[in-house]
Design an enzyme around this catalytic site. Structure first.
Site, PDB file in Angstrom:
ATOM      1  N   LYS A  84       0.822  -1.234   0.000  1.00  0.00           N
ATOM      2  CA  LYS A  84       0.000   0.000   0.000  1.00  0.00           C
ATOM      3  C   LYS A  84       0.846   1.270   0.000  1.00  0.00           C
ATOM      4  O   LYS A  84       0.419   2.298  -0.530  1.00  0.00           O
ATOM      5  CB  LYS A  84      -0.968  -0.009   1.189  1.00  0.00           C
ATOM      6  CG  LYS A  84      -2.062  -1.063   1.048  1.00  0.00           C
ATOM      7  CD  LYS A  84      -3.067  -0.991   2.185  1.00  0.00           C
ATOM      8  CE  LYS A  84      -4.079  -2.117   2.079  1.00  0.00           C
ATOM      9  NZ  LYS A  84      -5.131  -2.014   3.096  1.00  0.00           N
ATOM     10  N   GLY A  93      -1.525   2.125  10.329  1.00  0.00           N
ATOM     11  CA  GLY A  93      -2.019   2.445   8.985  1.00  0.00           C
ATOM     12  C   GLY A  93      -3.518   2.299   8.842  1.00  0.00           C
ATOM     13  O   GLY A  93      -4.177   3.130   8.203  1.00  0.00           O
ATOM     14  N   ALA A  94      -4.092   1.249   9.455  1.00  0.00           N
ATOM     15  CA  ALA A  94      -5.535   1.015   9.323  1.00  0.00           C
ATOM     16  C   ALA A  94      -6.323   2.184   9.920  1.00  0.00           C
ATOM     17  O   ALA A  94      -7.326   2.634   9.371  1.00  0.00           O
ATOM     18  CB  ALA A  94      -5.914  -0.291  10.012  1.00  0.00           C
ATOM     19  N   TYR A 147     -11.498 -10.144  11.512  1.00  0.00           N
ATOM     20  CA  TYR A 147     -12.675 -11.015  11.405  1.00  0.00           C
ATOM     21  C   TYR A 147     -12.225 -12.456  11.278  1.00  0.00           C
ATOM     22  O   TYR A 147     -11.070 -12.747  10.974  1.00  0.00           O
ATOM     23  CB  TYR A 147     -13.552 -10.620  10.205  1.00  0.00           C
ATOM     24  CG  TYR A 147     -12.900 -10.857   8.855  1.00  0.00           C
ATOM     25  CD1 TYR A 147     -13.043 -12.070   8.191  1.00  0.00           C
ATOM     26  CD2 TYR A 147     -12.119  -9.871   8.253  1.00  0.00           C
ATOM     27  CE1 TYR A 147     -12.424 -12.295   6.972  1.00  0.00           C
ATOM     28  CE2 TYR A 147     -11.507 -10.088   7.028  1.00  0.00           C
ATOM     29  CZ  TYR A 147     -11.665 -11.305   6.396  1.00  0.00           C
ATOM     30  OH  TYR A 147     -11.040 -11.528   5.191  1.00  0.00           O
TER      31      TYR A 147
END
Length: 279
Positions: free
Chosen positions: A68, A133-134, A220
Site C-alpha cells: 500500500k 495504517g488502518a 474477522y
C-alpha cells in the site's frame, strides 16, 4: 468488451476480493473480470508489475499488503483520503497513462457501521484503539461524519498524539496511552489493532463500554473475535461487529470508483461469511 481488474499483494491466495467483485458484478450487471495476482518482490518490482498490468489493458487494481505504501508512491494523482492515510489500496488507470490512487479502507468501515450497523457517527463519542495504517485510513471519512468527539488510544501515546494532531477540525480529538483513556462510556469503539489475530486484547478497562455501545473489531474470522466476546461479556446488550463488512465495504467503494455503480454490501457480506464459516 469485458473490462479487467485485479488485486495484487503477497501473499494473495487467501484473498476474498475476486469472489466479492464477482458478486458485485452479478448484482449490478457489470461485464468485468477480477483476479488475484501475486507480486513477489524477489522476482519483480512493484513498479514493473503494475506497468505490465496497465500495458495489458487492466482498468483498475486493488492493492493489499505489503504494497500500500509502494502504491502511494507510484500513483500520479492522489485523492485527499489517500493523502491522509499515506497509503493507497485502489488504482484507477486513466487515459494518457495516468494512475489515480485512492484509499477506500476508511470509507468501507464507516459505511459498514452506518449502513449495516445502523449507527450514524453524527454526535457520537468515538474511541479508536491503535494508531497504525488502518486507523490513519479511517480518520478523514470518520471526521466528515461529524462525531461529537474522538479519542485515539495506542500503546505509545506519542504516536496517537501525532496522528490526532494531523487534523484541523472543531471536533475535539484527544489521545493517550492505554492506561490514560478517559473514564467514560463511548458510543462507538473501534479496535484498529491486529491483537485479535493473536487472540489477544488491547489492555484497556471494560468501563469504556456502555449498554448501548457499538463495538467494532477490524479483524474477522469464522467466530466472533476475542475482542467482540470481551465486549459482550462486559455489556451483554452492546452491539458488536467484525471487520468483514469493512473488507466488503472497501471493495464496494473501489467498484463504485471504477464502474460508477454502488453495489449493496449486506447480501455479499452474508455470502462471504458463509464461505468463511465452511472453511
Amino acid at each position: 468488451m469485458t473490462d479487467k481488474y485485479a488485486v495484487v499483494g503477497y501473499p494473495i491466495g487467501h484473498s476474498k476480493s475476486p469472489l466479492i467483485h464477482r458478486l458485485f458484478a452479478e448484482q449490478t450487471g457489470q461485464d468485468i473480470t477480477y483476479e488475484a495476482i501475486l507480486i513477489d518482490s524477489e522476482d519483480t518490482s512493484f513498479e514493473w508489475a503494475i506497468s505490465d498490468l496497465k500495458n495489458r489493458g487492466y482498468r483498475g487494481i486493488n492493492i493489499t499488503v505489503p504494497y500500500k505504501l509502494d502504491a502511494f508512491e507510484y500513483a500520479n494523482e492522489l485523492s485527499s483520503r489517500a493523502q491522509t492515510a499515506h497509503a493507497v489500496n485502489t488504482f484507477s488507470f486513466e487515459a494518457e497513462g495516468i494512475t489515480n490512487g485512492d484509499n477506500t479502507d476508511g470509507i468501507g468501515l464507516i459505511n459498514d457501521i452506518e449502513i449495516n450497523g445502523n449507527r450514524p457517527f453524527k454526535n457520537q463519542s468515538v474511541l479508536i484503539l491503535g494508531a497504525g495504517g488502518a486507523v490513519q485510513g479511517i480518520m478523514e471519512p470518520l471526521l466528515e461524519k461529524q462525531p461529537k468527539s474522538v479519542h485515539i488510544a495506542n500503546r505509545t501515546a506519542k504516536r496517537a498524539e501525532v496522528l490526532g494532531a494531523r487534523f484541523t477540525t472543531e471536533i475535539p480529538i484527544t489521545a493517550s496511552g492505554w492506561d490514560d483513556i478517559p473514564e467514560q462510556n463511548y458510543d462507538i469503539i473501534i479496535n484498529g489493532t491486529s491483537a485479535s489475530l493473536d487472540n489477544k486484547l488491547p489492555p484497556i478497562s471494560t468501563s469504556v463500554i456502555g449498554s448501548n455501545s457499538l463495538v467494532y473489531d477490524m479483524m474477522y474470522g469464522s467466530e466472533p473475535t476475542i475482542f467482540m466476546d470481551w465486549a459482550k461479556q462486559a455489556q451483554p446488550s452492546c452491539q458488536t461487529m467484525d471487520g468483514l463488512g469493512m473488507l466488503v465495504g472497501q471493495a464496494a467503494e473501489a467498484f463504485y470508483l471504477w464502474r460508477g455503480v454502488r453495489p449493496e454490501t449486506a447480501p455479499v457480506i452474508e455470502e462471504v461469511r458463509k464461505l468463511i464459516n465452511k472453511a
